[in-house]
Motif scaffolding. Structure first.
Motif, PDB file in Angstrom:
ATOM      1  N   SER A 126      28.123  18.736  11.732  1.00 27.76           N
ATOM      2  CA  SER A 126      28.636  17.372  11.814  1.00 27.76           C
ATOM      3  C   SER A 126      27.830  16.488  12.762  1.00 27.76           C
ATOM      4  O   SER A 126      28.082  15.297  12.869  1.00 27.76           O
ATOM      5  CB  SER A 126      30.102  17.386  12.277  1.00 27.76           C
ATOM      6  OG  SER A 126      30.220  17.986  13.554  1.00 27.76           O
ATOM      7  N   GLN A 179      37.517  15.478  10.356  1.00 32.04           N
ATOM      8  CA  GLN A 179      36.901  15.995   9.127  1.00 32.04           C
ATOM      9  C   GLN A 179      37.850  15.969   7.934  1.00 32.04           C
ATOM     10  O   GLN A 179      37.741  16.789   7.020  1.00 32.04           O
ATOM     11  CB  GLN A 179      36.380  17.438   9.328  1.00 32.04           C
ATOM     12  CG  GLN A 179      35.409  17.624  10.459  1.00 32.04           C
ATOM     13  CD  GLN A 179      34.095  16.880  10.274  1.00 32.04           C
ATOM     14  OE1 GLN A 179      33.940  16.095   9.350  1.00 32.04           O
ATOM     15  NE2 GLN A 179      33.159  17.112  11.162  1.00 32.04           N
ATOM     16  N   ASN A 196      28.391  16.950   6.945  1.00 33.35           N
ATOM     17  CA  ASN A 196      29.844  16.851   6.765  1.00 33.35           C
ATOM     18  C   ASN A 196      30.246  15.629   5.936  1.00 33.35           C
ATOM     19  O   ASN A 196      31.406  15.527   5.502  1.00 33.35           O
ATOM     20  CB  ASN A 196      30.565  16.830   8.124  1.00 33.35           C
ATOM     21  CG  ASN A 196      30.204  15.619   8.974  1.00 33.35           C
ATOM     22  OD1 ASN A 196      29.042  15.213   9.038  1.00 33.35           O
ATOM     23  ND2 ASN A 196      31.184  15.045   9.635  1.00 33.35           N
TER      24      ASN A 196
END
Length: 279
Positions: A192, A72, A232
């Motif tokens: 996500s 991320q 995300n």
């Protein structure tokens, strides 16, 4: 396809649900489009929520040797050198406080920790288990890095990149919203993937890592086209000069994308790149 011009100097692609098909491969058409864009001067960067430990076998199989933004945005990895260049960890004391604040609001959650480092696996607290896409084909070289724990205290034994959270009743979107409301002062929370709500260090996004990688390559946000499919990916698509969502993307991403292309099983990335290469 013409290889003498391309309007962007950087192509950023998410992996799951975007670049990869369900069988963890990239179509020949997409490979060809990326190669043509590369010949026209555009670098390709993978930007994934997966940590390096869960990404590098895929990059190796793809013959990918450039920079990759992993975890991320918390990890910058040089695939050609098999080297972790930067790594941001989640403060374990802060993470515990965030969990306490969250569970005081919505009750117990199942938790797993993504461990820091190039070989970092996943420590799964009591009640946490991976839920696989029944249509997905496991990658033949996927590492076996998941380790079940009998006591949640084991989650805090070593540095961690992020936490995965699950609630027995709340959907992913509702859980992420509840997390932000209850513990947003301690950490960031993002959806996500299916059954994947993550706790991250405050301020960390894919855009964070992508901007760092772009500076190393001497390019800017305006030089970048980005592709994604989940919430995300919102910061990445918002940061890039042009953000493209896959057709089957999460509604929150579709709402902010500059363009929507075909799904990851229908070569959506290739279709956009081929059009841009034609000028």
């Amino acid at each position: 396809m013409s290889e003498d011009r391309f309007p962007y100097r950087l192509i950023a692609t998410d992996l799951d649900g975007t670049l990869l098909r369900r069988d963890q491969t990239i179509s020949e058409r997409t490979r060809a489009a990326l190669a043509a864009a590369g010949a026209a001067g555009a670098a390709h960067i993978v930007a994934t929520g997966r940590t390096v430990a869960w990404t590098r076998h895929i990059l190796d199989d793809l013959g990918y040797t450039g920079l990759a933004v992993c975890g991320q945005g918390g990890q910058l990895y040089h695939a050609g050198e098999h080297r972790l260049l930067t790594s941001v960890t989640l403060d374990r004391t802060v993470a515990r406080r965030a969990l306490e604040a969250l569970e005081a609001r919505i009750g117990p959650v199942a938790v797993a920790a993504s461990l820091d480092g190039i070989d970092g696996g996943i420590a799964m607290g009591p009640g946490f288990a991976w839920r696989r896409d029944p249509e997905a084909v496991p990658h033949p070289n996927a590492p076996d890095l998941a380790r079940p724990l009998t006591d949640r205290d084991g989650l805090w034994d070593t540095p961690i990149s992020k936490l995965y959270l699950r609630h027995p009743d709340l959907s992913d979107d509702r859980l992420a919203a509840a997390c932000t409301e209850a513990a947003g002062a301690y950490a960031a929370f993002v959806v996500s993937g299916e059954d994947l709500v993550e706790m991250l260090p405050l301020g960390l996004t894919k855009a964070t890592g992508l901007s760092l990688a772009a500076r190393r390559l001497g390019v800017t946000a305006a030089d970048t086209i980005a592709f994604g499919d989940m919430p995300n990916d919102i910061p990445m698509l918002s940061w890039a000069g042009h953000g493209v969502a896959m057709a089957d993307a999460h509604p929150a991403l579709l709402a902010v994308a500059d363009e929507v292309t075909a799904g990851h099983e229908a070569e959506g990335i290739a279709k956009v790149l081929e059009r841009l290469l034609l000028g």
